[in-house]
Scaffold this motif. Structure first.
Motif, PDB file in Angstrom:
ATOM      1  N   GLU A  18       0.872  -0.912   0.186  1.00 25.48           N
ATOM      2  CA  GLU A  18       0.150   0.047  -0.135  1.00 25.48           C
ATOM      3  C   GLU A  18       0.906   1.213   0.028  1.00 25.48           C
ATOM      4  N   GLY A  19       0.578   2.074  -0.964  1.00 30.11           N
ATOM      5  CA  GLY A  19       1.567   3.134  -1.214  1.00 30.11           C
ATOM      6  C   GLY A  19       2.673   3.224  -1.969  1.00 30.11           C
ATOM      7  N   ILE A  20       2.833   2.124  -2.529  1.00 30.20           N
ATOM      8  CA  ILE A  20       4.134   1.947  -3.364  1.00 30.20           C
ATOM      9  C   ILE A  20       4.197   2.833  -4.491  1.00 30.20           C
ATOM     10  N   GLU A  21       3.050   3.164  -5.145  1.00 32.74           N
ATOM     11  CA  GLU A  21       2.766   3.971  -6.365  1.00 32.74           C
ATOM     12  C   GLU A  21       3.396   5.487  -6.073  1.00 32.74           C
ATOM     13  N   SER A  22       2.938   5.849  -4.792  1.00 30.71           N
ATOM     14  CA  SER A  22       3.363   7.337  -4.350  1.00 30.71           C
ATOM     15  C   SER A  22       4.784   7.346  -3.924  1.00 30.71           C
ATOM     16  N   ALA A  23       5.170   6.217  -3.613  1.00 35.85           N
ATOM     17  CA  ALA A  23       6.605   6.285  -2.730  1.00 35.85           C
ATOM     18  C   ALA A  23       7.667   6.249  -3.824  1.00 35.85           C
ATOM     19  N   VAL A  24       7.281   5.638  -5.164  1.00 34.17           N
ATOM     20  CA  VAL A  24       8.311   5.749  -6.361  1.00 34.17           C
ATOM     21  C   VAL A  24       7.656   6.286  -7.475  1.00 34.17           C
ATOM     22  N   ALA A  25       7.014   7.478  -7.127  1.00 28.54           N
ATOM     23  CA  ALA A  25       6.085   8.287  -8.150  1.00 28.54           C
ATOM     24  C   ALA A  25       6.814   8.716  -9.407  1.00 28.54           C
ATOM     25  N   SER A  26       7.907   9.295  -9.106  1.00 28.35           N
ATOM     26  CA  SER A  26       8.513   9.749 -10.147  1.00 28.35           C
ATOM     27  C   SER A  26       9.263   8.878 -10.903  1.00 28.35           C
ATOM     28  N   SER A  27       9.498   7.584 -10.598  1.00 27.64           N
ATOM     29  CA  SER A  27      10.173   6.677 -11.383  1.00 27.64           C
ATOM     30  C   SER A  27       9.487   5.633 -11.877  1.00 27.64           C
ATOM     31  N   LYS A  28       7.993   5.989 -11.599  1.00 27.60           N
ATOM     32  CA  LYS A  28       6.877   5.080 -12.074  1.00 27.60           C
ATOM     33  C   LYS A  28       7.218   4.350 -13.638  1.00 27.60           C
ATOM     34  N   GLU A  29       7.516   5.172 -14.409  1.00 30.63           N
ATOM     35  CA  GLU A  29       7.840   4.803 -15.842  1.00 30.63           C
ATOM     36  C   GLU A  29       8.968   4.550 -16.092  1.00 30.63           C
ATOM     37  N   LYS A  30       9.985   4.746 -15.146  1.00 33.06           N
ATOM     38  CA  LYS A  30      11.077   4.354 -15.696  1.00 33.06           C
ATOM     39  C   LYS A  30      11.814   2.991 -14.870  1.00 33.06           C
ATOM     40  N   LEU A  31      11.038   2.707 -13.831  1.00 33.44           N
ATOM     41  CA  LEU A  31      11.646   1.515 -13.177  1.00 33.44           C
ATOM     42  C   LEU A  31      11.475   0.350 -14.064  1.00 33.44           C
ATOM     43  N   THR A  32      12.475  -0.563 -14.208  1.00 33.02           N
ATOM     44  CA  THR A  32      12.626  -1.836 -14.888  1.00 33.02           C
ATOM     45  C   THR A  32      12.667  -3.029 -14.172  1.00 33.02           C
ATOM     46  N   THR A  33      13.400  -3.077 -13.069  1.00 33.10           N
ATOM     47  CA  THR A  33      13.760  -4.044 -12.202  1.00 33.10           C
ATOM     48  C   THR A  33      13.208  -3.898 -10.672  1.00 33.10           C
ATOM     49  N   ILE A  34      12.584  -4.690 -10.116  1.00 27.63           N
ATOM     50  CA  ILE A  34      12.330  -4.520  -8.681  1.00 27.63           C
ATOM     51  C   ILE A  34      12.530  -5.772  -7.732  1.00 27.63           C
ATOM     52  N   TYR A  35      13.187  -5.814  -6.821  1.00 28.94           N
ATOM     53  CA  TYR A  35      13.189  -7.208  -5.983  1.00 28.94           C
ATOM     54  C   TYR A  35      12.670  -6.620  -4.437  1.00 28.94           C
ATOM     55  N   LEU A  36      11.686  -7.462  -4.497  1.00 28.62           N
ATOM     56  CA  LEU A  36      10.793  -7.337  -2.787  1.00 28.62           C
ATOM     57  C   LEU A  36      10.849  -8.675  -2.318  1.00 28.62           C
ATOM     58  N   GLU A  37      11.304  -9.978  -2.996  1.00 30.81           N
ATOM     59  CA  GLU A  37      11.158 -11.295  -2.341  1.00 30.81           C
ATOM     60  C   GLU A  37      11.636 -11.088  -0.928  1.00 30.81           C
ATOM     61  N   SER A  82       1.255  -9.495  -9.871  1.00 32.50           N
ATOM     62  CA  SER A  82       0.239  -8.383 -10.652  1.00 32.50           C
ATOM     63  C   SER A  82       0.074  -7.006 -10.249  1.00 32.50           C
ATOM     64  N   MET A  83       0.028  -6.574  -8.857  1.00 36.69           N
ATOM     65  CA  MET A  83      -0.014  -5.548  -8.375  1.00 36.69           C
ATOM     66  C   MET A  83       1.181  -4.549  -8.844  1.00 36.69           C
ATOM     67  N   LEU A  84       2.305  -5.222  -8.621  1.00 41.99           N
ATOM     68  CA  LEU A  84       3.834  -4.437  -9.080  1.00 41.99           C
ATOM     69  C   LEU A  84       3.706  -4.101 -10.583  1.00 41.99           C
ATOM     70  N   ARG A  85       3.306  -5.037 -11.380  1.00 41.82           N
ATOM     71  CA  ARG A  85       3.091  -4.675 -12.845  1.00 41.82           C
ATOM     72  C   ARG A  85       2.130  -3.781 -13.351  1.00 41.82           C
ATOM     73  N   ASN A  86       0.942  -3.731 -12.457  1.00 44.42           N
ATOM     74  CA  ASN A  86      -0.111  -2.595 -12.715  1.00 44.42           C
ATOM     75  C   ASN A  86       0.431  -1.239 -12.390  1.00 44.42           C
ATOM     76  N   VAL A  87       1.438  -1.234 -11.168  1.00 48.76           N
ATOM     77  CA  VAL A  87       1.781   0.039 -10.864  1.00 48.76           C
ATOM     78  C   VAL A  87       2.894   0.585 -11.738  1.00 48.76           C
ATOM     79  N   PHE A  88       3.732  -0.294 -12.178  1.00 50.06           N
ATOM     80  CA  PHE A  88       4.888  -0.084 -12.744  1.00 50.06           C
ATOM     81  C   PHE A  88       5.037  -0.655 -14.370  1.00 50.06           C
ATOM     82  N   PRO A  89       4.544   0.096 -15.341  1.00 46.75           N
ATOM     83  CA  PRO A  89       4.121  -0.389 -16.445  1.00 46.75           C
ATOM     84  C   PRO A  89       5.143  -1.026 -17.438  1.00 46.75           C
ATOM     85  N   ASN A  90       6.241  -0.437 -17.042  1.00 41.19           N
ATOM     86  CA  ASN A  90       7.563  -0.836 -17.967  1.00 41.19           C
ATOM     87  C   ASN A  90       8.597  -1.788 -17.144  1.00 41.19           C
TER      88      ASN A  90
END
Length: 329
Positions: A280-299, A311-319
């Motif tokens: 919750e709130g991850i979209e605003s937490a990484v707001a300015s890099s939303k389009e730029k982010l290509t790799t995220i590790y949260l395991e 699926s939640m992460l892919r919806n938030v970060f389209p690229n």
């Protein structure tokens, strides 16, 4: 497998064309019977069994690069380097992975650009003050060094590698204004002190004893920051790092994503093995890099156990191209 005595080939060293003799992995105990032409510009002796330096090396007046990596050289056996005036124009000297217990005297080399003594048993940087102030790259990783010292005169230094030593304090860096890469992973450092340096582009403090991220605020040129395996509980001091592309805070004690909402260039975000409970709130937490982010590790966070986590992460970060170890084509 390479031939036992490979021949000469045309090569380049420091933008000057000349001959190179490559004797890598020949398991030589000495160079007896090997022709060493006076015209050599590069001499590559990696992965042999050399315990002494052939005196003919000291006569190679055109030599720019000497690589003695992975041999059996001791402090005593490299001592002749300090007396060989004919090779004083050397640009690169590699003594990585030998049996050195102290820095060799390389004051003879007035134009040295690269000096590598990593993977030895060196306990002190004493003698570094004699190294030419032309040096651009210094590698002293995997030794027993306890103190950062005798660095002040290295005004041209761009890369400093002191990982895997016994350092407890970041110090004596204030004159290294051109430093772009600083590698201090696997030490015992508890606090960040970059001594006012602002041109750092890559910085690693992995596997230290940090509990705070404060100390990077003025490093606005920073592009890659590696802080995994520490004791950091809060993401802070990052909002000014406008050029940051890679941020690794994995294997810490972070409970939420914060202080990166203004970063517009972030591409890789490593936060695995922390204590982040919710997305919750991850979209605003990484707001300015939303389009730029290509790799995220949260395991290996509690949030990664959510049934719709990916699926939640892919919806938030389209690229996004990668979530944890999963790569999307």
């Amino acid at each position: 497998m390479e031939e036992a005595h490979p021949g000469l080939h045309e090569g380049a060293a420091d933008d000057s064309c000349g001959e190179c003799l490559d004797l890598t992995s020949c398991q030589l105990h000495d160079l007896d019977g090997i022709e060493i032409p006076r015209s050599l510009v590069e001499l590559e002796l990696t992965a042999n069994r050399l315990s002494e330096l052939d005196p003919r090396i000291g006569e190679l007046s055109l030599l720019k690069k000497l690589c003695l990596r992975q041999n059996l050289l001791t402090d005593e056996s490299v001592e002749p380097l300090s007396r060989w005036a004919a090779i004083s124009g050397l640009h690169e000297l590699v003594l990585r992975d030998n049996k050195l217990t102290k820095l060799p005297d390389v004051s003879n080399f007035k134009n040295l650009l690269l000096f590598d003594v990593s993977f030895n048993e060196i306990s002190s940087l004493n003698g570094l003050s004699k190294v030419s102030n032309t040096l651009k790259e210094l590698y002293v990783s995997k030794n027993e060094v306890t103190k950062m010292e005798e660095l002040e005169h290295l005004h041209e230094l761009q890369i400093l590698e002191l990982g895997s030593n016994r350092l407890r304090v970041m110090e004596n860096l204030h004159t290294l204004k051109k430093l772009q890469e600083l590698w201090l992973g696997r030490n015992r450092i508890r606090a960040v002190n970059l001594c006012g340096l602002q041109n750092i582009r890559k910085l690693s403090l992995q596997s230290n004893r940090l509990t705070s991220m404060l100390g990077f605020q003025e490093c606005i040129a920073l592009e890659e920051l590696y802080l995994s395996h520490n004791g950091i509980s809060k993401m802070e001091g990052l909002s000014t790092l406008i050029n940051l592309r890679v941020l690794d805070v994995s294997s810490n004690k972070v409970t939420e994503i914060s202080d990166i909402e203004k970063l517009t260039r972030l591409e890789d975000l490593w936060l695995n093995d922390n204590q982040i409970v919710s997305l919750e709130g991850i979209e605003s937490a990484v707001a300015s890099s939303k389009e730029k982010l290509t790799t995220i590790y949260l395991e290996h966070n509690p949030c990664a156990k959510l049934p719709d986590y990916a699926s939640m992460l892919r919806n938030v970060f389209p690229n996004l191209q990668q979530i944890d170890s999963h790569v999307f084509l």
